[in-house]
Design an enzyme around this catalytic site. Structure first.
Site, mmCIF file in Angstrom:
data_model
loop_
_atom_site.group_PDB
_atom_site.id
_atom_site.type_symbol
_atom_site.label_atom_id
_atom_site.label_comp_id
_atom_site.label_asym_id
_atom_site.label_seq_id
_atom_site.Cartn_x
_atom_site.Cartn_y
_atom_site.Cartn_z
ATOM 1 N N ASP A 117 0.578 -1.329 -0.204
ATOM 2 C CA ASP A 117 -0.220 0.214 -0.096
ATOM 3 C C ASP A 117 0.711 1.064 -0.260
ATOM 4 O O ASP A 117 1.502 1.798 0.911
ATOM 5 C CB ASP A 117 -1.148 -0.013 1.067
ATOM 6 N N ASP A 150 -2.437 1.135 7.711
ATOM 7 C CA ASP A 150 -1.210 0.903 6.250
ATOM 8 C C ASP A 150 -0.960 -0.365 6.088
ATOM 9 O O ASP A 150 -0.979 -1.224 4.918
ATOM 10 C CB ASP A 150 -0.029 2.046 6.521
ATOM 11 N N GLU A 165 -2.283 -1.801 -5.381
ATOM 12 C CA GLU A 165 -3.890 -1.193 -5.855
ATOM 13 C C GLU A 165 -3.452 -0.491 -7.017
ATOM 14 O O GLU A 165 -1.999 0.036 -7.391
ATOM 15 C CB GLU A 165 -3.765 -0.332 -4.739
#
Lengths: 159, 159
Positions: free
Chosen positions: B7, B139, B67
């Site tokens: 991330d 996170d 992502e």
């Protein structure tokens, strides 16, 4: 002093090398790192990193100049530009080359004399300043302009 | 199969490693790459690259999940996020690790079952899926969720 200027972009990254000799700025080399639309995005970004490391290893510029990061048209183009610019910064840190950042306004003012100059005007002045007779794409002239801006800036600094 | 989920962020990058063993997903490791606000931006980006290369060299994950790139709040945060995400992609290509991209919707659906889950809900489900008893920052749980999403996706792929 050999200065590398870079104009990063995820499809086309321009680079230019200029040398300061006394009061002259001499053209050394310039070029483009290009990728086709068909190349996966992550491969394009890695190619920018890899090619920048090669160029830095070949020429050993003392300093690198690059546009600073707060200018992009929209969210998607900012994200892509960020990747490309990150690749150039990582290469410079990896090669131990100090990084100097300039706004588009500073670059244009330094080369053309006023901040709202267009890319064609920047290219014309880059050719005049460097006494360069060959062809220059707009991406390479932007990169050379960034390097020239840094040389001019350092000149003022040292006065 | 060992999967690394990431991330990315220019101040905090979370990472998580999970292993697929038969029908189970096992927690392997997770952590944060942090930089203070005082650290120059280009050093933060290089630190992400350098630390990711270390993690990849240490664990040798077979695949990386991250992502995809079309989600950010505004132009400035997109530019910064782009740099951080670029650093992670360059590290993966450099280490020869295949990259798989998922939308936030796919990740949340895969972990919580619906796409509008918040980060707390994602963390709760990550803890349940991995039978993880320790502390998890948001996170790292987002990074682990991305890895879990990839394992689940591959599971469907291989059916």
């Amino acid at each position: 002093m050999l200065v590398l200027g870079v104009d990063p972009g995820s499809r086309i990254t321009g680079y230019g090398l200029v040398e300061k000799q006394n009061n002259d700025i001499i053209y050394v080399d310039s070029g483009l790192i290009r990728s086709s639309n068909k190349t996966p995005f992550y491969k394009r970004i890695h190619k920018i990193f890899e090619t920048m490391v090669e160029i830095m290893g070949h020429y050993h510029p003392q300093e690198m100049a690059i546009e600073d990061l707060f200018y992009a048209k929209n969210i998607q183009s900012s994200l892509k530009l960020g990747h490309a610019r990150g690749a150039v910064l990582i290469a410079a840190v990896q090669c131990g080359i100090p990084i100097f950042e300039y706004t588009p306004l500073e670059i244009k003012k330094s080369v053309v004399g006023y901040g709202r100059a267009d890319k064609e005007q920047v290219r014309s002045m880059v050719r005049v300043i460097l006494r360069f007779k060959g062809d220059l794409t707009l991406d390479t002239s932007d990169a050379l302009a960034t390097a020239i801006c840094h040389v001019n800036w350092s000149k003022f600094e040292s006065v």
